[in-house]
Design an enzyme around this catalytic site. Structure first.
Site, PDB file in Angstrom:
ATOM      1  N   THR A  15      10.371   2.036  -3.916  1.00  0.00           N
ATOM      2  CA  THR A  15      10.172   0.615  -3.607  1.00  0.00           C
ATOM      3  C   THR A  15      10.871  -0.255  -4.637  1.00  0.00           C
ATOM      4  OG1 THR A  15       8.044   1.125  -2.602  1.00  0.00           O
ATOM      5  CG2 THR A  15       8.383  -1.159  -3.312  1.00  0.00           C
ATOM      6  N   ASN A  57       0.865  -1.185   0.000  1.00  0.00           N
ATOM      7  CA  ASN A  57       0.000   0.000   0.000  1.00  0.00           C
ATOM      8  C   ASN A  57       0.893   1.223   0.000  1.00  0.00           C
ATOM      9  OD1 ASN A  57      -2.913  -1.011   0.372  1.00  0.00           O
ATOM     10  ND2 ASN A  57      -1.688  -2.213   1.835  1.00  0.00           N
ATOM     11  N   GLU A  58       1.124   1.731  -1.186  1.00  0.00           N
ATOM     12  CA  GLU A  58       2.052   2.843  -1.384  1.00  0.00           C
ATOM     13  C   GLU A  58       1.357   4.174  -1.056  1.00  0.00           C
ATOM     14  OE1 GLU A  58       5.059   2.308  -1.814  1.00  0.00           O
ATOM     15  OE2 GLU A  58       5.538   0.896  -3.430  1.00  0.00           O
ATOM     16  N   PRO A  59       2.132   5.268  -0.970  1.00  0.00           N
ATOM     17  CA  PRO A  59       1.523   6.574  -0.741  1.00  0.00           C
ATOM     18  C   PRO A  59       0.327   6.796  -1.666  1.00  0.00           C
ATOM     19  CG  PRO A  59       3.892   6.764  -0.669  1.00  0.00           C
ATOM     20  CD  PRO A  59       3.601   5.341  -1.050  1.00  0.00           C
TER      21      PRO A  59
END
Ligand code: GLP
Length: 264
Positions: A182, A163-165
């Site tokens: 990442t 769950n990235e920014p």
């Protein structure tokens, strides 16, 4: 920081949620013990333990300790059902870099878990099939009664799972695009950033926060900045790990390096 005190292994605690260890192995052993306790308790009451697992270098010590407990102490995983947080997309389960390969070599190949009880998102699906698959992944967790515990690492972007920014609190299992940082961090595993997949399937923030207990681990200086933001910064989609601040049932297991920028 409140409730500052010192014990043999734990250098300080804040409201019992943050534990800081000088020794990574002691930190890992603590987490393994927490997981083992749930497994044994469920065995006593004749139920399955539903465990959410993570990949990355951080939880390796936990898996080593669980394998040791299996071999030396007879800890059985026959009643354990696992759900992994995420998997690269696309990727074959047999590829060395897949999280399936990681989990097999670090844990599953060394314990007595029933392989039908292992769930890791499938990196081989056709694009059209992914959303239905993700919905089913969510449903399976619900059908098993929910995750008893979810283990997490943290990415330098503040991601939990992948769950990235930008990920919202209500997000569920889905296909996501990986952040540049990442992919940079994964380049050694893949032999170059250009070989790192650009997407992944991940449990959502909601999937994670619905677990009955959550343990986030961070070990090493590399994580110090993001740990400060994740634990002490404002809650924001820019740093998905900040959503954990809302939970009462979260524990942060840090080493002294990862905790070094926290205010004391
Ligand atoms: C990957 C995983 C995350 C993990 C992160 C940190 O991005 N999807 O679940 O927390 O790596 O990895 P490491 O523990 O190696 O720093």
């Amino acid at each position: 920081m409140k409730d500052l005190f010192k014990t043999q292994d734990i250098t300080y605690k804040r409201e019992d949620a943050i534990k800081v260890y000088s020794d990574k192995d002691v930190a890992s052993a603590y987490v393994a013990e927490r997981i083992a306790k749930i497994i044994k308790h469920k065995q006593q009451i004749g139920e399955r333990a539903i465990i959410g697992l993570a990949t990355g270098s951080t939880p390796k010590g936990v898996y080593r300790e669980l394998v040791r407990m299996h071999k030396d102490e007879g800890l059985s995983f026959k009643n354990v059902v696992t759900f992994n947080l995420d998997e690269y997309y696309p990727i074959l389960p047999v590829d060395d870099q897949s999280y399936m390969s990681f989990m097999k070599s670090n844990l599953f190949n060394h314990i007595d878990i029933d392989h039908c009880h292992v769930h890791i998102p499938d990196g081989t699906l056709s694009l059209e099939g992914i959303q239905a698959y993700c919905d089913l992944y969510e449903q399976k967790i619900v059908d098993f009664g929910g995750l008893d515990i979810q283990l997490l690492g943290i990415g330098r972007t503040g991601h939990i799972g992948f769950n990235e920014p930008g990920a919202i609190l209500e997000s569920k299992t889905r296909l996501v695009t990986l952040n540049d940082i990442t992919r940079e961090d994964a380049k050694d595993d893949f032999g170059g950033k250009e070989k790192v997949p650009t997407q992944a399937i991940t449990m959502g923030v909601q999937t994670i926060t619905q677990a009955k207990e959550v343990i986030l681990m961070a070990l090493s200086q590399r994580k110090a900045e993001i740990i400060k933001l994740a634990l002490e910064g404002e809650i924001t989609t820019d740093i998905p790990a900040t959503f954990l601040q809302k939970l009462r049932h979260v524990e942060y297991i840090l080493d002294s390096e990862a905790a070094s920028l926290l205010s004391r």
